[in-house]
Each structure stands twice: as structure tokens, then as C-alpha cells.
Design a protein around this motif. Sequence first.
Motif, mmCIF file in Angstrom:
data_model
loop_
_atom_site.group_PDB
_atom_site.id
_atom_site.type_symbol
_atom_site.label_atom_id
_atom_site.label_comp_id
_atom_site.label_asym_id
_atom_site.label_seq_id
_atom_site.Cartn_x
_atom_site.Cartn_y
_atom_site.Cartn_z
ATOM 1 N N ALA A 299 0.831 -1.207 0.000
ATOM 2 C CA ALA A 299 0.000 0.000 0.000
ATOM 3 C C ALA A 299 0.863 1.253 0.000
ATOM 4 N N LYS A 300 0.373 2.244 -0.704
ATOM 5 C CA LYS A 300 0.978 3.574 -0.695
ATOM 6 C C LYS A 300 0.089 4.492 0.128
ATOM 7 N N VAL A 301 0.668 5.093 1.171
ATOM 8 C CA VAL A 301 -0.088 5.991 2.030
ATOM 9 C C VAL A 301 0.148 7.410 1.521
ATOM 10 N N ALA A 302 -0.791 7.896 0.729
ATOM 11 C CA ALA A 302 -0.603 9.162 0.034
ATOM 12 C C ALA A 302 -0.378 10.328 0.992
ATOM 13 N N ALA A 303 -1.082 10.333 2.107
ATOM 14 C CA ALA A 303 -0.999 11.469 3.031
ATOM 15 C C ALA A 303 0.407 11.645 3.597
ATOM 16 N N SER A 304 1.073 10.535 3.865
ATOM 17 C CA SER A 304 2.400 10.618 4.495
ATOM 18 C C SER A 304 3.548 10.317 3.535
ATOM 19 N N GLY A 305 3.208 9.813 2.344
ATOM 20 C CA GLY A 305 4.253 9.453 1.395
ATOM 21 C C GLY A 305 5.014 8.207 1.807
ATOM 22 N N THR A 306 4.414 7.373 2.667
ATOM 23 C CA THR A 306 5.061 6.155 3.142
ATOM 24 C C THR A 306 4.401 4.929 2.507
ATOM 25 N N TYR A 307 4.979 3.765 2.816
ATOM 26 C CA TYR A 307 4.488 2.513 2.232
ATOM 27 C C TYR A 307 4.351 1.463 3.329
ATOM 28 N N SER A 308 3.388 0.548 3.128
ATOM 29 C CA SER A 308 3.204 -0.528 4.108
ATOM 30 C C SER A 308 2.973 -1.850 3.395
ATOM 31 N N LEU A 309 3.281 -2.934 4.103
ATOM 32 C CA LEU A 309 3.035 -4.287 3.616
ATOM 33 C C LEU A 309 2.214 -5.037 4.653
ATOM 34 N N GLN A 310 1.116 -5.652 4.217
ATOM 35 C CA GLN A 310 0.310 -6.505 5.087
ATOM 36 C C GLN A 310 0.404 -7.938 4.573
ATOM 37 N N VAL A 311 0.819 -8.838 5.450
ATOM 38 C CA VAL A 311 0.974 -10.252 5.098
ATOM 39 C C VAL A 311 -0.143 -11.053 5.748
ATOM 40 N N ALA A 312 -0.871 -11.838 4.952
ATOM 41 C CA ALA A 312 -1.912 -12.724 5.466
ATOM 42 C C ALA A 312 -1.532 -14.158 5.121
ATOM 43 N N THR A 313 -1.561 -15.037 6.124
ATOM 44 C CA THR A 313 -1.116 -16.419 5.923
ATOM 45 C C THR A 313 -2.146 -17.388 6.501
ATOM 46 N N PRO A 314 -3.228 -17.658 5.788
ATOM 47 C CA PRO A 314 -4.280 -18.534 6.326
ATOM 48 C C PRO A 314 -3.809 -19.952 6.608
ATOM 49 N N ASP A 315 -2.738 -20.390 5.924
ATOM 50 C CA ASP A 315 -2.228 -21.750 6.126
ATOM 51 C C ASP A 315 -0.803 -21.761 6.667
ATOM 52 N N GLY A 316 -0.375 -20.634 7.226
ATOM 53 C CA GLY A 316 0.966 -20.553 7.782
ATOM 54 C C GLY A 316 1.956 -19.911 6.841
#
Length: 318
Positions: free
Chosen positions: A194-211
Motif C-alpha cells: 500500500a501507498k499511504v498518500a498522506a504521508s508518502g510512506t508505504y506498508s506491507l500486510q501479510v496474510a497467511t491462512p495456512d501458515g
Amino acid sequence: MKTNIKYILGLFIVALTFISCNEEEYSLGELSAPANVVINTVVVGVDATHPNGDGSGSVKISVTGDNALSYKIDYDANTPLDLVYLPTGMTTKKYTSVGVNTYRITVVAYGKGGSSTNVTKDVTVRSDFTVAPEIVTALTNNASKRWVVDKSVAGHIGVGPWNIASIRPEWWAGGVNEKAASANCFYTATFTFAKVAASGTYSLQVATPDGAFTKTGSLTTLPGIPGSGDEGCYNYGGGTSAFSFIPASSGAPIVTTNADNSTSTQTSILLSGVDTFIGYGAVQKEYEILVITSTYMYLRVQGTETGNAWYLKLKPAL
């Protein structure tokens, strides 16, 4: 009979005496640890107006020492200890954290019989970097975009040497659905950039339903992974972290083709902290972008074993 026994015993004693008198003595000599070990650093581009270098992040490093037979070096005390051989005592290191940063270099000098001496030195260097807008768009869609490992193509996972002479999984490349039977979590995990337009920063969200697909013990940083075991799927609740774009530390060249060989955008994704990963839960958190389009991403990350590179092909999740 007694005379024969005495005669044989006498010969045995004489033989032992002869052997003991002619036995050579060996000595390793004095096992003195290396002395006067010095780390010399030259930040590239330093002048009166650029006290921390020209922004390339490059530092020339050389090590000298009395009675030193070999050296190992760790470039940054802020990251997990990673001592690598320095065969000639000389190298050039490219530091990639954007801005002016101070790094603590640690060198272990080895002498006779495994004796050693540790020394450290701090170096302050500037790194300038602006990511190409098309990379941001392809990765995040300028908002948020979810990716998965593309199990439908050959080579979606592979291993090769960590160098710039051969940027391809020349040691091993997985086939279609290679891990479906042994580690299907490799395919069900999702990675939302994701690009956070307001702050000019970036994030990563990891989802692991099976590990999480990873190794164990010191071969991963992910929390809750067992201390020992085989490569495979392990319980991991997912996580979110910031990430940044940095110049790729490998120095791999840019080419104008999308072929999976000797190509790089010279841009890497650097994850913050140790709780997230992309595809494979490695120790290293710099994932070099070899190729990226709106429908395809080809990454490599330095393997947990010294000298290895892992390759990953991803596609947008449906």
C-alpha cells in the motif's frame, strides 16, 4: 620356555625405547592473536560540500593487522549479525538506507590456531534515492494491491548464487505447483502493498491462512517459528510493517529486456523490522526487484545460507 619369553620381552622393550627416542616433536608455535587490527574506510565522494559522500552510499573498506591470516566482516550492527569472509581484506560496500546514517562495522581477524581479535568502527554515509514512479504504480496501484506467488509458471521459486555474474536460479528452479503437496501455504499467503498518500510512506500486510513458508531456528526472523525442523509451513499470524524503496545493494545491471537473466531494476523493497516477509520467510529483508509490470513481479532475496539467492515470481491476487 621361560628363556624364550624373556628374550621376546627384551626385544619388545628395546623396540619401544628405540621408537620413543626417535619420536619427532611438533609445535604450533606461539598462538598470538592478531594485533594492531585497523579498519580503514573511505566514503566515496567526500569533499568540502559533501562531508558524508556523493549520495551513492559507497564506502571503500580495507583491513590490516599483524599476524592476521584471514578476516570476516559484519557491515551493520543494527541488523542481525552476518559475518562474511573478506578474502583480500578489501571491499566496497554500498549502504542503501536513504539519508545520512551511521553504521558500525565489525571485523574479526583470525590468526594461528583459531585465535582471533575483534575490532569495530563507525562510518557515516549518505544515500540518495528516488524510486521510479512506474515501479510504485505497478506494485501498489498508487493505493493498495494484493500479490501472491504465481504457482502456474515454472521457476516461480528457485535458487542460485548470490552474485551479479548470473542473476538466475541456475542451481534449481521449481516446476508448476512445485510446493502444492509439501507446503501449500506458499501459494495461499497474500502480500498487500500500500501507498499511504498522506504521508508518502508505504506498508506491507501479510496474510497467511495456512501458515508461513519458511525455515526454522536461526534461518528465519519470523516470530513463533520453532527452533529446529524442516523447510515448510509454520504457524504465523500474519503481520504488517512499513517498507521503503532503496537502491539494490547487489549492484546488478539494468537491461532493457524482461528475460529472467542478468536483469534488475536496481531497486529493492526493504521491509522494516523482522515480522514480515514476501513469499519466503528469509532472514534478510531486502527483496531486489528484477522485473515488475502491472501483472508480474520477479524478486530475489539473499538466502539464509551464505552465498545463496532465492528467486520468486508473483502475480496480482484475484
